[in-house]
Scaffold this motif. Structure first.
Motif, PDB file in Angstrom:
ATOM      1  N   CYS A 232      19.635  21.414  35.446  1.00 49.32           N
ATOM      2  CA  CYS A 232      19.173  20.528  34.382  1.00 49.32           C
ATOM      3  C   CYS A 232      19.665  19.113  34.641  1.00 49.32           C
ATOM      4  O   CYS A 232      20.855  18.901  34.868  1.00 49.32           O
ATOM      5  CB  CYS A 232      19.684  21.027  33.034  1.00 49.32           C
ATOM      6  SG  CYS A 232      19.244  19.933  31.670  1.00 49.32           S
TER       7      CYS A 232
ATOM      8  N   THR B 288      16.063  12.224  28.291  1.00 52.12           N
ATOM      9  CA  THR B 288      15.001  12.983  28.954  1.00 52.12           C
ATOM     10  C   THR B 288      15.619  14.106  29.781  1.00 52.12           C
ATOM     11  O   THR B 288      16.568  13.880  30.527  1.00 52.12           O
ATOM     12  CB  THR B 288      14.181  12.063  29.886  1.00 52.12           C
ATOM     13  OG1 THR B 288      13.777  10.920  29.161  1.00 52.12           O
ATOM     14  CG2 THR B 288      12.988  12.783  30.466  1.00 52.12           C
TER      15      THR B 288
ATOM     16  N   TYR C  15      15.051  17.184  32.602  1.00 51.70           N
ATOM     17  CA  TYR C  15      14.235  17.768  33.656  1.00 51.70           C
ATOM     18  C   TYR C  15      14.933  19.023  34.140  1.00 51.70           C
ATOM     19  O   TYR C  15      16.158  19.053  34.273  1.00 51.70           O
ATOM     20  CB  TYR C  15      14.089  16.806  34.849  1.00 51.70           C
ATOM     21  CG  TYR C  15      13.352  15.541  34.541  1.00 51.70           C
ATOM     22  CD1 TYR C  15      12.004  15.566  34.194  1.00 51.70           C
ATOM     23  CD2 TYR C  15      13.983  14.309  34.635  1.00 51.70           C
ATOM     24  CE1 TYR C  15      11.314  14.382  33.928  1.00 51.70           C
ATOM     25  CE2 TYR C  15      13.308  13.130  34.376  1.00 51.70           C
ATOM     26  CZ  TYR C  15      11.974  13.186  34.017  1.00 51.70           C
ATOM     27  OH  TYR C  15      11.303  12.024  33.760  1.00 51.70           O
TER      28      TYR C  15
ATOM     29  N   LEU D 173      14.960  21.475  37.348  1.00 53.53           N
ATOM     30  CA  LEU D 173      14.548  21.511  38.754  1.00 53.53           C
ATOM     31  C   LEU D 173      15.253  22.635  39.496  1.00 53.53           C
ATOM     32  O   LEU D 173      16.385  22.974  39.161  1.00 53.53           O
ATOM     33  CB  LEU D 173      14.937  20.205  39.451  1.00 53.53           C
ATOM     34  CG  LEU D 173      14.270  18.931  39.017  1.00 53.53           C
ATOM     35  CD1 LEU D 173      15.068  17.725  39.498  1.00 53.53           C
ATOM     36  CD2 LEU D 173      12.876  18.895  39.608  1.00 53.53           C
TER      37      LEU D 173
ATOM     38  N   TRP E 221       7.336  19.038  43.026  1.00 54.15           N
ATOM     39  CA  TRP E 221       8.142  18.376  42.001  1.00 54.15           C
ATOM     40  C   TRP E 221       8.091  16.854  42.123  1.00 54.15           C
ATOM     41  O   TRP E 221       8.961  16.165  41.614  1.00 54.15           O
ATOM     42  CB  TRP E 221       9.603  18.857  42.117  1.00 54.15           C
ATOM     43  CG  TRP E 221       9.718  20.330  41.984  1.00 54.15           C
ATOM     44  CD1 TRP E 221       9.702  21.245  42.994  1.00 54.15           C
ATOM     45  CD2 TRP E 221       9.828  21.073  40.781  1.00 54.15           C
ATOM     46  NE1 TRP E 221       9.802  22.510  42.485  1.00 54.15           N
ATOM     47  CE2 TRP E 221       9.888  22.439  41.123  1.00 54.15           C
ATOM     48  CE3 TRP E 221       9.890  20.715  39.426  1.00 54.15           C
ATOM     49  CZ2 TRP E 221      10.008  23.449  40.175  1.00 54.15           C
ATOM     50  CZ3 TRP E 221      10.014  21.722  38.486  1.00 54.15           C
ATOM     51  CH2 TRP E 221      10.063  23.062  38.858  1.00 54.15           C
TER      52      TRP E 221
ATOM     53  N   VAL F 285       8.661  14.518  38.947  1.00 57.52           N
ATOM     54  CA  VAL F 285      10.032  14.489  38.448  1.00 57.52           C
ATOM     55  C   VAL F 285      10.944  13.779  39.437  1.00 57.52           C
ATOM     56  O   VAL F 285      11.774  12.949  39.042  1.00 57.52           O
ATOM     57  CB  VAL F 285      10.541  15.925  38.185  1.00 57.52           C
ATOM     58  CG1 VAL F 285      12.008  15.910  37.799  1.00 57.52           C
ATOM     59  CG2 VAL F 285       9.701  16.603  37.115  1.00 57.52           C
TER      60      VAL F 285
ATOM     61  N   ASP G  43      11.101  10.046  39.243  1.00 63.04           N
ATOM     62  CA  ASP G  43      11.969   9.516  38.183  1.00 63.04           C
ATOM     63  C   ASP G  43      13.443   9.617  38.541  1.00 63.04           C
ATOM     64  O   ASP G  43      14.229   8.737  38.199  1.00 63.04           O
ATOM     65  CB  ASP G  43      11.735  10.268  36.865  1.00 63.04           C
ATOM     66  CG  ASP G  43      10.396   9.937  36.231  1.00 63.04           C
ATOM     67  OD1 ASP G  43       9.755   8.959  36.663  1.00 63.04           O
ATOM     68  OD2 ASP G  43       9.991  10.659  35.302  1.00 63.04           O
TER      69      ASP G  43
END
Length: 140
Positions: free
Chosen positions: A21, A29, A31, A33, A46, A49, A52
């Motif tokens: 996380c 925010t 994400y 992954l 990905w 994501v 970012d």
């Protein structure tokens, strides 16, 4: 930034699935992954994501999944929480064999303690996340 119990629970759910996380420190925010260091990680799935995150890693708090040695200790603690009996002996034997994760899970999945194991494991993941939260001093 403070994390609610629901957010901690969500992070624990994802970590239990093998994800990591990433939470932006200022925006909040989140994400989820796969482990970016995993040799089987395919970044093409990905890209949005990673666009970012990459180059801005210092702006994120990263919650890591448990390593295998910690996961193994969780299984040992579960086995020790069981009363004496053949199931406990079978699980102890499974943990002492090669490929202990596979053997342990095979035994648990076909047993009366399947739900108990799921609860125990989830609670261990909650504790794991809370220990990382404590490191980031985010406890609400």
């Amino acid at each position: 930034m403070k994390l609610s119990q629901n957010t901690i629970r969500e992070i624990a759910d994802w970590l239990q699935c093998g994800m990591e996380c990433w939470i932006h420190k200022h925006k909040g925010t989140m994400y989820f992954l796969p482990d970016l260091e995993d040799p089987y990680f395919d970044p093409s799935q990905w890209e949005d994501v990673l666009t970012d995150v990459r180059g801005h890693e210092c702006e994120y708090l990263v919650f890591h999944k448990m390593d295998s040695s910690h996961s193994f200790r969780i299984m040992q603690h579960f086995v020790h929480s069981l009363g004496e009996g053949s199931l406990r002996n079978d699980l102890e034997n499974a943990l002492s064999r090669p490929k202990p994760f596979r053997h342990f899970n095979e035994k648990v999945e076909c047993s009366s303690v399947r739900t108990d194991w799921a609860d125990f494991r989830f609670n261990a993941h909650m504790d794991w996340v809370k220990s990382q939260v404590d490191c980031y001093e985010l406890v609400s």
